[in-house]
Design an enzyme around this catalytic site. Structure first.
Site, PDB file in Angstrom:
ATOM      1  N   LYS A   1     -12.972  -1.034   7.064  1.00  0.00           N
ATOM      2  CA  LYS A   1     -12.334  -1.533   8.272  1.00  0.00           C
ATOM      3  C   LYS A   1     -12.920  -1.469   9.421  1.00  0.00           C
ATOM      4  O   LYS A   1     -14.073  -1.557   9.692  1.00  0.00           O
ATOM      5  CB  LYS A   1     -10.932  -1.348   8.219  1.00  0.00           C
ATOM      6  CG  LYS A   1     -10.339  -1.022   6.987  1.00  0.00           C
ATOM      7  CD  LYS A   1     -10.046  -2.329   5.933  1.00  0.00           C
ATOM      8  CE  LYS A   1      -9.073  -1.984   4.769  1.00  0.00           C
ATOM      9  NZ  LYS A   1      -8.787  -3.116   3.887  1.00  0.00           N
TER      10      LYS A   1
ATOM     11  N   TRP B   1       0.745  -1.170   0.104  1.00  0.00           N
ATOM     12  CA  TRP B   1      -0.097  -0.156   0.022  1.00  0.00           C
ATOM     13  C   TRP B   1       0.952   1.150   0.244  1.00  0.00           C
ATOM     14  O   TRP B   1       0.362   2.452  -0.429  1.00  0.00           O
ATOM     15  CB  TRP B   1      -0.994  -0.203   1.255  1.00  0.00           C
ATOM     16  CG  TRP B   1      -1.883  -1.186   0.852  1.00  0.00           C
ATOM     17  CD1 TRP B   1      -2.166  -2.192   1.835  1.00  0.00           C
ATOM     18  CD2 TRP B   1      -2.610  -1.555  -0.141  1.00  0.00           C
ATOM     19  NE1 TRP B   1      -2.975  -3.055   1.416  1.00  0.00           N
ATOM     20  CE2 TRP B   1      -3.524  -2.811   0.153  1.00  0.00           C
ATOM     21  CE3 TRP B   1      -3.086  -0.798  -1.298  1.00  0.00           C
ATOM     22  CZ2 TRP B   1      -4.155  -3.350  -0.702  1.00  0.00           C
ATOM     23  CZ3 TRP B   1      -3.921  -1.179  -2.135  1.00  0.00           C
ATOM     24  CH2 TRP B   1      -4.788  -2.571  -1.862  1.00  0.00           C
TER      25      TRP B   1
ATOM     26  N   ASP C   1      -1.743   7.278   5.965  1.00  0.00           N
ATOM     27  CA  ASP C   1      -2.822   6.307   5.701  1.00  0.00           C
ATOM     28  C   ASP C   1      -3.088   5.418   6.754  1.00  0.00           C
ATOM     29  O   ASP C   1      -2.511   4.428   6.948  1.00  0.00           O
ATOM     30  CB  ASP C   1      -2.295   5.517   4.350  1.00  0.00           C
ATOM     31  CG  ASP C   1      -3.505   4.388   3.831  1.00  0.00           C
ATOM     32  OD1 ASP C   1      -4.509   4.304   4.645  1.00  0.00           O
ATOM     33  OD2 ASP C   1      -3.148   3.803   2.980  1.00  0.00           O
TER      34      ASP C   1
END
Length: 459
Positions: free
Chosen positions: A205, A110, A181
């Site tokens: 999430k 990511w 992030d």
């Protein structure tokens, strides 16, 4: 339809979309058709109605974020579309100002996705990256980062769901603009917001169902955006709408409505004061229980992440026998994990439940009503995600599953077929052809393996 709490549900360990609490789902379902007795769904109502239901829902969710995270007044809280991928572009667009480069810390897939998007707008410098020391993956200390005064900001991925690496504390970079992030770690622990220039969290999430991205950004940075920044990614455009923020375009009403319920549920379940302190204790307790089984399995399960950066929400590991296997991933989100040769051999030979058989593990998980435990295509193995919506009984169940597949002392699970010929040990990686050449009269069947195996004691 019966309330969710009265129905039998699978335990969802997926990295996202994550499991939602039963009570939250019931509240969403209960209000969706007729919101607040108005005879309309919240999905049918206009966001332009000043003080109306949609703006009320939006403001309540924003207020919950501020309360739970303790967001200082000099920070804006906004909701944008496009998920974290949208913010991969939004970060450089909104923060470069008159600079042409930015520093990124590479802790996995990511981080690299964020870097690839940022390269469209500036020069990306990798100022630090994961390294292996003594067989463990670790993040270098900040003192060793190659930071540049010419960079507009420093970007980190708070938790990488694929490498299983997490920053467990808020970094202090002084006057440098730190951007994070926080997609898969926000709401799992308290956060010192003042350490960050901006942070973002895509739903899916802990925050709620996918479809919206939360951004928290220091107000004095809102004028740093490049002129070509699209309106839908422009932080200032979203922060300064009236009468409330996040009305630059039609907001994703359902996602924010659902996130609001998740946030209110968090306050109910973990207390209105010190909410995230209580959440952190639960998160650490559950993660510690999983890591304890991994670490005490005598190499049956392998997690190569150093304890200082081990993810508390997304625990990634492999079977010991497959620790050196390199997975090939195209980058497509629809890719599936390719089983190892050992897994395929054992599957075809009907040795369906030997310890290193990933598909055996997954089949057993499914029988126990557990979903989403397969590792990411880039990593393979198993991934256990411990987001807030997952009940403690689900964690207890996955711990039992891990113990059932783990081994005692020797590091192998011995199972002997009643045909008296083939013994499946932890070293059984031979091909079917080799087994048949060695034992031409042997013909193990599914029933003999299911009913006549004698397992050694497990943990």
């Amino acid at each position: 339809m019966a309330p969710v709490q009265e129905r039998s549900r699978c335990f969802n360990f997926s990295a996202g979309p994550a499991m939602l609490p039963d009570l939250v789902l019931d509240k969403i379902v209960g209000e969706l058709g007729d919101y607040d007795g108005l005879g309309m769904s919240i999905l049918e109502m206009g966001h332009r109605d000043a003080g109306g239901p949609v703006q009320e829902v939006l403001q309540e969710a924003t207020d919950c974020v501020r309360h739970i995270l303790g967001v200082p007044s000099n920070y804006a809280v906004i909701w944008q579309q496009g998920g974290a991928h949208g913010q991969f572009a939004a970060v450089p667009l909104n923060l470069l100002r008159d600079k042409t480069q930015a520093d990124y810390v590479d802790t996995g897939v990511w981080s690299r996705r964020a870097m690839n998007e940022a390269r469209k707008f500036c020069t990306v410098r990798v100022c630090a990256e994961l390294r292996e020391e003594g067989g463990r993956l670790e993040v270098p200390p900040v003192s060793e980062w190659n930071l540049s005064d010419e960079s507009a900001y420093v970007h980190i991925c708070g938790n990488d769901t694929i490498s299983g690496v997490e920053f467990l504390e808020d970094l202090d970079l002084g006057d440098r603009l730190l951007v994070a992030d926080f997609t898969s770690t926000l709401l799992s622990r308290p956060v010192n917001i003042s350490r960050y220039a901006a942070l973002y969290c895509s739903a899916g999430k802990n925050l709620g169902p996918a479809g919206v991205c939360l951004v928290v950004v220091r107000r004095d940075l809102l004028d740093f955006a490049l002129p070509q920044t699209p309106m839908v990614l422009h932080w200032k455009a979203a922060a300064e709408t009236s009468p409330i923020p996040s009305l630059a375009n039609t907001p994703p009403v359902f996602s924010i409505f659902a996130c609001g319920h998740v946030l209110k549920g968090l306050r109910r379940s973990f207390g209105d004061v010190g909410t995230l302190d209580n959440v952190k204790r639960r998160t650490q307790r559950r993660a510690s229980a999983v890591y304890k089984i991994i670490d005490e399995s005598n190499g049956f399960y392998i997690n190569k992440v150093a304890s200082a950066v081990r993810s508390q929400t997304t625990i990634c590991f492999t079977f010991g026998r497959d620790a050196t296997v390199q997975r090939q991933w195209t980058g497509s989100i629809t890719d599936t994990v390719k089983p190892t040769d050992l897994e395929e051999v054992c599957f075809e030979a009907h040795c369906l439940d030997i310890a290193a058989d990933l598909r055996g593990f997954m089949r057993e998980a499914k029988q126990r009503r557990m979903n989403g435990l397969a590792g990411h295509p880039a990593f393979g193995g198993i991934r256990i995600c411990l987001y807030n919506g997952l009940p403690d009984e689900a964690v207890d169940e996955v711990l039992r599953l891990l113990r059932d597949f783990a081994v005692a002392e020797s590091g192998g699970l011995e199972k002997i077929c009643n045909c008296k010929v083939i013994t499946c040990l932890d070293t059984c990686s031979r091909s079917i052809k080799a087994i048949k050449e060695e034992h031409p009269t042997a013909s193990p069947t599914r029933s003999c393996l299911e009913h006549n195996l004698r397992p050694m004691p497990v943990l």
